[in-house]
Design an enzyme around this catalytic site. Structure first.
Site, PDB file in Angstrom:
ATOM      1  N   GLU A 130       0.833  -1.193   0.000  1.00  0.00           N
ATOM      2  CA  GLU A 130       0.000   0.000   0.000  1.00  0.00           C
ATOM      3  C   GLU A 130       0.875   1.253   0.000  1.00  0.00           C
ATOM      4  OE1 GLU A 130      -3.244   2.057   3.102  1.00  0.00           O
ATOM      5  OE2 GLU A 130      -2.059   0.295   3.689  1.00  0.00           O
ATOM      6  N   ASP A 236      13.709  -0.726  13.922  1.00  0.00           N
ATOM      7  CA  ASP A 236      14.612   0.225  13.253  1.00  0.00           C
ATOM      8  C   ASP A 236      13.922   1.583  13.204  1.00  0.00           C
ATOM      9  OD1 ASP A 236      16.820   1.218  11.931  1.00  0.00           O
ATOM     10  OD2 ASP A 236      16.230   0.461   9.972  1.00  0.00           O
TER      11      ASP A 236
END
Length: 326
Positions: A130, A236
């Site tokens: 998406e 991260d």
């Protein structure tokens, strides 16, 4: 080790691309092939509309990113990695799904990942997901703190993590570095054997290794009196991997695993978290004793990774943290 010229980190590259007057690699509306026709062919065949436009967004040493527009007006986000099998994107897809399953924070939906069609001496892989419209988003730091805490408090859907184990169903990557995720019952052992030691060995530096081994021998002392439960982590989390869709916080480009929630702040040195963020987060998850020392520990992992990826300018931070902790 003497300082050497280095490549710019992803943070520096992305900040540079956003500065006024700095040209992006591709102007809007210019068609650029997404590294390989496989991604566009898959979208056209499986998502019901031909591809009419592609645009280069940016890249790193391990992947390139593109927007892909279809004839029916939809836009998708595609990443390609030439010369890599699809294990990297498999880890990304499963990580995004694990975060999505907490129903706490916006993440892009993954439609497909797989190998690129063979090309002369190239090969590689791609992922289709998406497209999040982040251009008009308004990121509220307090809301981000609340959403992130909710994600960390959510009961893991994975049965191993729900049973109290640390790791992830597959190995993945942190930037371009392999990240080992084999399940372990003990967090201290997991962080030692799956996180610190691989990065320390990768440096090839005898002094860092000696300090790192000394730290690992006393690692348990940093967790005395602290109960560690597996939380799903982005893994991260820095400013380049955070945005907003409208006013809803969104995260992407993960290095997900199930671990101690405090490890999420290992990239806080380039995440831009405000006091409002931390207040909102710690209203839901209060700070435990020894938080600051463990924050140093978790930063160390990411500084070591930056040292291994981008060069000697990160050596001083690694040595300083090891000096404080040993």
């Amino acid at each position: 080790m003497s300082p050497q010229p280095r490549l710019r980190s992803p943070l520096e590259q992305r900040r540079a691309s956003r500065r006024p007057g700095v040209r992006r690699p591709c102007r809007s509306g210019v068609r650029v092939m997404a590294g390989h026709p496989s991604a566009s062919a898959w979208i056209s065949e499986h998502l019901g509309s031909p591809v009419v436009k592609e645009g280069f967004v940016g890249g790193s040493g391990w992947s390139s990113a593109y927007t892909v527009d279809t004839q029916d007006g939809r836009r998708f986000f595609v990443k390609t990695a030439l010369g890599r099998d699809d294990s990297m994107f498999r880890g990304e897809a499963l990580g995004l799904q694990a975060m999505y399953d907490t129903h706490s924070i916006r993440v892009p939906k993954v439609f497909h990942y797989g190998p690129l069609s063979p090309g002369p001496g190239r090969g590689g892989s791609f992922i289709v997901m998406e497209h999040l419209d982040l251009e008009r988003g308004r990121l509220g730091m307090a809301e981000l703190g609340r959403r992130l805490a909710a994600m960390h408090l959510a009961t893991p859907k994975d049965p191993d993590a729900a049973a109290g184990r640390f790791g992830f169903p597959v190995d993945n990557t942190i930037g371009g570095t392999p990240q080992l995720n084999g399940w372990m019952d003990d967090w201290v052992a997991f962080f030692r054997d799956r996180r610190l030691m691989p990065q320390l060995k990768m440096t090839g530096d005898a002094k860092l290794m000696r300090q790192g081994e000394a730290l690992c021998s006393r690692l348990g002392s940093l967790f005395e009196g602290v109960e560690v439960r597996p939380s799903v982590l982005h893994g991260d989390l820095w400013s380049g991997n955070i945005g907003a869709v409208g006013e809803e916080p969104a995260v992407f480009d993960p290095a997900t695993y199930y671990g101690h929630h405090e490890a999420e702040f290992g990239m806080s040195w380039c995440a831009g978290f405000s006091p409002e963020f931390y207040r909102a987060y710690h209203e839901l998850i209060p700070r435990a004793p020894g938080f600051e020392a463990r924050a140093d520990l978790y930063r160390l992992y990411h500084y070591l990774n930056h040292l291994n990826l981008f060069g000697d300018s990160y050596y001083g931070q690694c040595a300083a943290i090891l000096g404080r902790l040993v």
